[in-house]
Write a protein that holds these residues in place. Sequence first.
Motif, mmCIF file in Angstrom:
data_model
loop_
_atom_site.group_PDB
_atom_site.id
_atom_site.type_symbol
_atom_site.label_atom_id
_atom_site.label_comp_id
_atom_site.label_asym_id
_atom_site.label_seq_id
_atom_site.Cartn_x
_atom_site.Cartn_y
_atom_site.Cartn_z
ATOM 1 N N ASP A 50 -77.387 51.018 -104.693
ATOM 2 C CA ASP A 50 -76.778 52.234 -104.138
ATOM 3 C C ASP A 50 -75.655 51.889 -103.170
ATOM 4 O OD1 ASP A 50 -78.508 53.775 -105.634
ATOM 5 O OD2 ASP A 50 -79.858 54.215 -103.952
ATOM 6 N N ASN A 51 -75.876 50.886 -102.314
ATOM 7 C CA ASN A 51 -74.838 50.462 -101.367
ATOM 8 C C ASN A 51 -73.620 49.920 -102.099
ATOM 9 O OD1 ASN A 51 -76.471 51.178 -99.217
ATOM 10 N ND2 ASN A 51 -77.206 49.107 -98.841
ATOM 11 N N GLU A 52 -73.846 49.096 -103.131
ATOM 12 C CA GLU A 52 -72.743 48.533 -103.916
ATOM 13 C C GLU A 52 -71.967 49.644 -104.617
ATOM 14 O OE1 GLU A 52 -70.074 45.980 -105.692
ATOM 15 O OE2 GLU A 52 -71.483 45.568 -104.069
ATOM 16 N N ASN A 53 -72.690 50.610 -105.185
ATOM 17 C CA ASN A 53 -72.022 51.722 -105.856
ATOM 18 C C ASN A 53 -71.182 52.528 -104.875
ATOM 19 O OD1 ASN A 53 -72.866 51.195 -108.445
ATOM 20 N ND2 ASN A 53 -74.700 52.456 -108.282
ATOM 21 N N GLN A 54 -71.690 52.741 -103.671
ATOM 22 C CA GLN A 54 -70.921 53.483 -102.663
ATOM 23 C C GLN A 54 -69.634 52.741 -102.317
ATOM 24 O OE1 GLN A 54 -71.611 56.555 -101.688
ATOM 25 N NE2 GLN A 54 -69.693 56.545 -100.567
ATOM 26 N N LYS A 55 -69.721 51.423 -102.165
ATOM 27 C CA LYS A 55 -68.522 50.622 -101.873
ATOM 28 C C LYS A 55 -67.527 50.704 -103.023
ATOM 29 C CE LYS A 55 -70.899 47.214 -98.986
ATOM 30 N NZ LYS A 55 -71.360 45.823 -98.923
ATOM 31 N N ARG A 56 -68.037 50.656 -104.267
ATOM 32 C CA ARG A 56 -67.164 50.714 -105.437
ATOM 33 C C ARG A 56 -66.481 52.080 -105.534
ATOM 34 N NH1 ARG A 56 -67.752 46.596 -109.226
ATOM 35 N NH2 ARG A 56 -67.028 47.989 -110.857
ATOM 36 N N ILE A 57 -67.211 53.140 -105.245
ATOM 37 C CA ILE A 57 -66.628 54.486 -105.286
ATOM 38 C C ILE A 57 -65.517 54.611 -104.249
ATOM 39 C CG2 ILE A 57 -67.111 56.915 -104.768
ATOM 40 C CD1 ILE A 57 -69.878 56.453 -106.107
ATOM 41 N N GLU A 58 -65.762 54.093 -103.052
ATOM 42 C CA GLU A 58 -64.752 54.145 -101.988
ATOM 43 C C GLU A 58 -63.514 53.333 -102.353
ATOM 44 O OE1 GLU A 58 -66.878 52.861 -98.527
ATOM 45 O OE2 GLU A 58 -68.028 54.728 -98.393
ATOM 46 N N ALA A 59 -63.711 52.267 -103.159
ATOM 47 C CA ALA A 59 -62.586 51.425 -103.577
ATOM 48 C C ALA A 59 -61.911 51.961 -104.839
ATOM 49 C CB ALA A 59 -63.073 49.993 -103.819
#
Length: 101
Positions: free
Chosen positions: A44-53
């Motif tokens: 979930d944390n990785e996905n949030q970072k990817r969405i922000e990027a």
Amino acid sequence: MTFVLPTNHPLRCTPQGNRSENNVANDIDPSDVRKEKKQTQQIDNENQKRIEAGLPVVGSFGEVALEFFEMMQTWAGYLDGLKVGASNTVQKAKINCVIHS
């Protein structure tokens, strides 16, 4: 051997205690539950970072399509290099034919 908390035990009164007791009763290792929860949180944390990027989430069609596109670009560059090499080889062969004729 099954361990069951007494009915008046403080852990048995909490939702977490009930879940843990049920998991143990169903042969589910509490350690595995914690590891799975931790792994889910990391994803979930990785996905949030990817969405922000501006990148697609892990495991999505968008991620696979992006990887495929990047791979095709790499292959296109490789094939272009082969064409140039083949073209140079043909030119050298033509020159050798003219010289030896």
